[in-house]
Design an enzyme around this catalytic site. Structure first.
Site, PDB file in Angstrom:
ATOM      1  N   GLY A 197      95.430  42.472  38.085  1.00 18.66           N
ATOM      2  CA  GLY A 197      95.835  43.745  37.505  1.00 18.66           C
ATOM      3  C   GLY A 197      95.766  44.842  38.534  1.00 18.66           C
ATOM      4  O   GLY A 197      96.096  44.625  39.693  1.00 18.66           O
ATOM      5  N   SER A 253      92.629  40.599  43.681  1.00 17.06           N
ATOM      6  CA  SER A 253      94.001  40.633  44.180  1.00 17.06           C
ATOM      7  C   SER A 253      94.942  41.118  43.090  1.00 17.06           C
ATOM      8  O   SER A 253      94.529  41.420  41.979  1.00 17.06           O
ATOM      9  CB  SER A 253      94.418  39.241  44.645  1.00 17.06           C
ATOM     10  OG  SER A 253      94.635  38.408  43.521  1.00 17.06           O
ATOM     11  N   LYS A 254      96.208  41.152  43.436  1.00 13.47           N
ATOM     12  CA  LYS A 254      97.230  41.660  42.514  1.00 13.47           C
ATOM     13  C   LYS A 254      97.171  41.029  41.123  1.00 13.47           C
ATOM     14  O   LYS A 254      97.346  41.698  40.120  1.00 13.47           O
ATOM     15  CB  LYS A 254      98.624  41.398  43.101  1.00 13.47           C
ATOM     16  CG  LYS A 254      98.888  42.133  44.388  1.00 13.47           C
ATOM     17  CD  LYS A 254      99.481  43.512  44.152  1.00 13.47           C
ATOM     18  CE  LYS A 254      99.952  44.132  45.444  1.00 13.47           C
ATOM     19  NZ  LYS A 254      98.837  44.468  46.347  1.00 13.47           N
ATOM     20  N   ARG A 255      96.905  39.729  41.100  1.00 11.33           N
ATOM     21  CA  ARG A 255      96.942  39.098  39.780  1.00 11.33           C
ATOM     22  C   ARG A 255      95.793  39.519  38.879  1.00 11.33           C
ATOM     23  O   ARG A 255      95.769  39.199  37.700  1.00 11.33           O
ATOM     24  CB  ARG A 255      96.982  37.562  39.861  1.00 11.33           C
ATOM     25  CG  ARG A 255      96.435  37.009  41.116  1.00 11.33           C
ATOM     26  CD  ARG A 255      96.435  35.525  41.182  1.00 11.33           C
ATOM     27  NE  ARG A 255      95.200  35.110  41.825  1.00 11.33           N
ATOM     28  CZ  ARG A 255      94.096  34.875  41.150  1.00 11.33           C
ATOM     29  NH1 ARG A 255      94.090  34.914  39.847  1.00 11.33           N
ATOM     30  NH2 ARG A 255      92.999  34.573  41.795  1.00 11.33           N
TER      31      ARG A 255
END
Length: 447
Positions: A224, A220-222
């Site tokens: 990177g 996911s986004k976290r």
RNA sequence: GGUCCCAUCGUCCAGAGGUCCAGGACGCCGGGUUCUCAGCCCGGUAACAGGGGUUCGAAUCCCCUUGGGACUGCCA
């Protein structure tokens, strides 16, 4: 080898850029279609009116193209089974819903159409990757308390739901292989119920293992970068991402790890796909990228690096292709991405960044005198060649009882502003006598 | 909570009952080449989650436990 002709599809919903997971799914569909000489179809699932946008659709198409995945039928090029955007197929969904309504297999709830889930039926999902999965129809869709929950086909806003539209479309588009992420396994039984209600033949199902972040959680986004263009921006070659993604959940066998699209297409087989979720490992991506970088011919490498030189505001236009290609070939294996290659080679294009990095204040005065003497002779060598310069330098050092590095390192710093570079005499030779004289003079070491 | 899926080195994959005191790659560590670094060469580190079965024999088959994950939306 396989009984039916392959029609595989990638069906993203345009609610974001093409992310790694989507790219992975698209890639495997593409590989399977191409391996079998079949068709790869692109369908846009834009039934979420809130979140779907034409811009996202555009970037997804661009992302696929960047990765080198071409499609035979799709929203932009059409095809015999179109349209390829769900928002343009609403009549089909309504028509089929009416059919189930007439047959008493579905009912209306306001404007919505709901499929009546039968209970007590046994089904088996034959998954090409996960094997047989037994299903009881009464458990396909349940409420929190375990009671059977009917399946919405048409939402109150007139749009079909995913589980319904996907069945209609895959059937109408004559999709023979449904290859998608493992997160869809639990949706498949719902779809099978619909196939059964319509009396349609099931396509082959193949669910792919998920791609996880380093913490083993769904990417996911976290974690990177998630969109393929972020990898492009970081300086990864499309060929590398293609290669790396193909390695997640599949092996070509016989220790082949670095390959191009043609080889992957030839070797690919759904039978060799793993079930275990795979962690997206940047170290391995870097390795794969470096391998592809090494295999690039000079012109292609130059073309890949040019945008990044441009980003650094380097005066690209002042140099010929040959010079730039020579510079990159000197760079050799230094730099794992095109972005790094551009950064690490900036001194070949401009003296300015060198000045910013180095001020020669580390050279004591007495040393400076000796170096001036050495550089003076170097700059006046009759032949300006790497080999000639190195031979001269070695002789000079021997004569002056000086280690070679004592002249090589200062020269490197003055020319490149870095403590690391290709062979310093190679660099000197390529930069040219005038440029070297100018740089040395600027630092008070010549002139 | 319910349903389902998964389980070999830190990571990606080999391994489809004996040829496995488990193989390759990345990473990491050490050595060589060397004007630096990268590269290249050589070597090393490191795993069958646990417990029961089945079998002459299990990483491979079965069961349980544990640990991960997915789904559980009129999102896709």
């Amino acid at each position: 080898m396989i009984g039916k002709n392959v029609r595989a599809r990638f069906a993203p919903s345009p609610t974001g850029a093409l992310h790694i997971g989507g790219a992975h799914t698209a890639l495997f569909n593409w590989l399977w279609a191409r391996h079998n000489g079949g068709r790869f179809i692109l369908r846009i699932e834009d039934t979420d009116r809130e979140r779907s946008t034409p811009e996202y659709e555009r970037t997804i198409l661009d992302g696929l193209k960047w990765l080198g995945l071409d499609w035979d039928e799709g929203p932009d090029i059409g095809g015999g089974r179109g349209p390829y955007r769900q928002s343009e197929r609403l009549h089909s969904y309504m028509e089929r819903a009416e059919e189930l309504l007439d047959r008493g297999l579905a009912y209306k709830d306001g404007d919505a159409v709901i499929f009546k889930v039968p209970s007590g039926e046994e089904m088996v999902l034959h998954d090409l990757i996960y094997g047989d999965i037994n299903i009881q129809s009464g458990r396909v869709s349940t409420n929190q308390d375990g009671s059977v929950k009917d399946i919405v086909m048409i939402k109150s806003d007139g749009m079909p739901t995913y589980n319904y539209a996907v069945v209609i479309d895959d059937h109408d588009m004559n999709i023979t292989y449904v290859i998608r992420g493992e997160d869809h396994i639990s949706n498949t039984p719902k779809q099978m119920l619909l196939y059964r209600a319509f009396g349609w033949e099931l396509p082959e199902f193949a669910h792919l293992p998920m791609i996880l972040g380093a913490d083993k959680k769904k990417l996911s986004k976290r974690h990177g970068a998630t969109s393929v263009f972020e990898y492009s921006d970081m300086g990864y070659l499309p060929d590398s991402l293609f290669n790396f993604l193909a390695l997640l959940g599949w092996t070509a066998g016989n220790d082949t790890e670095i390959f191009d699209r043609a080889l992957a297409t030839e070797l690919f087989d759904l039978a060799n796909v793993t079930k275990k979720p795979a962690v997206f490992d940047m170290d391995k991506l870097n390795f794969v990228n470096q391998e592809h970088l090494k295999r690039l011919d000079p012109a292609s490498r130059r073309e890949a690096v040019e945008p990044f030189w441009q980003l650094l505001d380097l005066p690209l236009e002042r140099f010929g292709k040959k010079y730039l290609e020579d510079a990159l070939s000197l760079m050799g294996g230094r730099g794992r991405t095109t972005r790094e290659l551009a950064e690490f080679s900036d001194y070949f294009l401009d003296f300015e960044p060198v000045k910013l990095r180095y001020d020669a204040s580390d050279i004591p005065e007495e040393r400076r005198l000796v170096l001036r003497e050495f550089f003076g002779e170097l700059l006046n060598l009759p032949i300006w060649g790497a080999q000639e310069m190195e031979e001269f330098a070695r002789r000079w050092c021997e004569r002056n009882e000086t280690p070679l590095k004592d002249v090589a390192m200062p020269l490197r710093w003055v020319l490149t502003g870095r403590k690391v570079s290709p062979g310093v005499f190679e660099v000197t030779a390529l930069l040219g006598r005038d440029e070297c004289r100018a740089r040395l003079t600027r630092y008070g070491l010549a002139g």
